[in-house]
Design a protein around this motif. Sequence first.
Motif, PDB file in Angstrom:
ATOM      1  N   LEU A 215      24.416  53.572  29.886  1.00 22.45           N
ATOM      2  CA  LEU A 215      23.399  54.506  30.360  1.00 22.45           C
ATOM      3  C   LEU A 215      22.730  55.165  29.155  1.00 22.45           C
ATOM      4  O   LEU A 215      23.346  55.337  28.113  1.00 22.45           O
ATOM      5  N   GLY A 216      21.472  55.538  29.277  1.00 22.39           N
ATOM      6  CA  GLY A 216      20.797  56.410  28.325  1.00 22.39           C
ATOM      7  C   GLY A 216      20.944  56.085  26.854  1.00 22.39           C
ATOM      8  O   GLY A 216      21.770  56.680  26.180  1.00 22.39           O
ATOM      9  N   ALA A 217      20.184  55.150  26.321  1.00 24.07           N
ATOM     10  CA  ALA A 217      20.227  54.845  24.889  1.00 24.07           C
ATOM     11  C   ALA A 217      19.853  56.073  24.066  1.00 24.07           C
ATOM     12  O   ALA A 217      19.010  56.876  24.466  1.00 24.07           O
ATOM     13  N   GLU A 218      20.505  56.230  22.909  1.00 23.03           N
ATOM     14  CA  GLU A 218      20.248  57.380  22.055  1.00 23.03           C
ATOM     15  C   GLU A 218      20.360  56.975  20.587  1.00 23.03           C
ATOM     16  O   GLU A 218      21.099  56.061  20.233  1.00 23.03           O
ATOM     17  N   ASP A 219      19.598  57.672  19.740  1.00 23.13           N
ATOM     18  CA  ASP A 219      19.651  57.464  18.299  1.00 23.13           C
ATOM     19  C   ASP A 219      20.387  58.627  17.652  1.00 23.13           C
ATOM     20  O   ASP A 219      20.183  59.787  18.015  1.00 23.13           O
ATOM     21  N   PHE A 220      21.240  58.325  16.659  1.00 21.94           N
ATOM     22  CA  PHE A 220      21.973  59.349  15.916  1.00 21.94           C
ATOM     23  C   PHE A 220      21.287  59.622  14.584  1.00 21.94           C
ATOM     24  O   PHE A 220      20.794  58.700  13.924  1.00 21.94           O
ATOM     25  N   GLY A 221      21.308  60.889  14.176  1.00 23.37           N
ATOM     26  CA  GLY A 221      20.783  61.261  12.864  1.00 23.37           C
ATOM     27  C   GLY A 221      21.574  62.408  12.268  1.00 23.37           C
ATOM     28  O   GLY A 221      22.269  63.138  12.977  1.00 23.37           O
ATOM     29  N   PHE A 222      21.486  62.567  10.954  1.00 18.30           N
ATOM     30  CA  PHE A 222      22.033  63.744  10.285  1.00 18.30           C
ATOM     31  C   PHE A 222      21.071  64.912  10.510  1.00 18.30           C
ATOM     32  O   PHE A 222      19.872  64.709  10.701  1.00 18.30           O
ATOM     33  N   ILE A 223      21.591  66.130  10.479  1.00 20.98           N
ATOM     34  CA  ILE A 223      20.734  67.303  10.663  1.00 20.98           C
ATOM     35  C   ILE A 223      20.699  68.143   9.399  1.00 20.98           C
ATOM     36  O   ILE A 223      21.638  68.157   8.596  1.00 20.98           O
ATOM     37  N   PHE A 224      19.583  68.885   9.236  1.00 16.89           N
ATOM     38  CA  PHE A 224      19.322  69.711   8.054  1.00 16.89           C
ATOM     39  C   PHE A 224      18.627  70.999   8.497  1.00 16.89           C
ATOM     40  O   PHE A 224      17.960  71.020   9.532  1.00 16.89           O
ATOM     41  N   PRO A 225      18.715  72.052   7.701  1.00 16.63           N
ATOM     42  CA  PRO A 225      17.874  73.216   7.978  1.00 16.63           C
ATOM     43  C   PRO A 225      16.397  72.812   7.951  1.00 16.63           C
ATOM     44  O   PRO A 225      16.011  71.894   7.217  1.00 16.63           O
ATOM     45  N   LYS A 226      15.584  73.475   8.732  1.00 10.33           N
ATOM     46  CA  LYS A 226      14.157  73.153   8.775  1.00 10.33           C
ATOM     47  C   LYS A 226      13.553  73.240   7.377  1.00 10.33           C
ATOM     48  O   LYS A 226      13.800  74.176   6.628  1.00 10.33           O
ATOM     49  N   GLY A 227      12.779  72.205   7.020  1.00  8.06           N
ATOM     50  CA  GLY A 227      12.112  72.177   5.726  1.00  8.06           C
ATOM     51  C   GLY A 227      12.974  71.738   4.567  1.00  8.06           C
ATOM     52  O   GLY A 227      12.541  71.823   3.411  1.00  8.06           O
ATOM     53  N   SER A 228      14.177  71.255   4.833  1.00  6.68           N
ATOM     54  CA  SER A 228      15.086  70.868   3.760  1.00  6.68           C
ATOM     55  C   SER A 228      14.494  69.756   2.893  1.00  6.68           C
ATOM     56  O   SER A 228      13.977  68.757   3.402  1.00  6.68           O
TER      57      SER A 228
END
Length: 262
Positions: A215-228
């Motif tokens: 169900l529901g394909a999704e992409d994974f990513g790393f996260i950063f503070p905005k504007g990093s």
Amino acid sequence: MKTIAAAFGLAATLLSTGAIAQDLPDLAGREVVVVTENAYPPLQFLDKDGKATGWEYDAMAEIAKRLNIMVKYENTSWDAMIPAVSEGQYDMGMTGITIRDDRKEKVDFSDPYMRSEMLMMVRGDEERFTDAASFGANAELLMAAQPGTTPFYVGVYEVLDGNEENARIVKFETFGAGLEALKAGDVDLVLSDSTAANGYVAASDGGLKIIGSPLGAEDFGFIFPKGSELVAPVNAAIAALKADGTIEALNKKWFVDYKFGE
């Protein structure tokens, strides 16, 4: 399998010659604080000896080597992770985080490093239902979910009736608590991304299994503070990992070859 093995061999050759890394930015040994949860095998988890390990740790080690950064790891809960990264408490976050527009309002994402799908995880002896439709049709069956997560929304809108307050959804503060409730028989279904679900099933010694269609394909990513300023170099490193076969090699190591509990 031969294709993956060949890609692994090519990746090893390219890495040994430095053919790929030379075009990436050099961040001059900068310390980067990465927060994780160690709760989603095989992406990141604690092995039988209590050592933090997994696909994301290996990928981050490759990124660190290629960008010349020093990674310092911290731990926090899933609920706290996005707010903490958003506030700049950490430079990056990694825990199989689905790239979503609402989350992009709080943090910046890297390019996707993996695509996954939601799988239905049940006890190994479950025979009352076999897919999303048969689960949805039986009003006595319960699903565990962590509000605000992709499994929660997929469960609400693709398995049940679109009502986020449906009494058949038993809400838990952590994914692990919901999984324990499934094992104990307090709920009947847990949804998880395919990477984590396969890891939990492999480690369950027959106690868990996967049913139905993805169900529901999704992409994974790393996260950063905005504007990093780290987003662009990390994206370049991810592209290099994909281009030289390292991503395929990691997939083979963690999703094919790795044996949980050994």
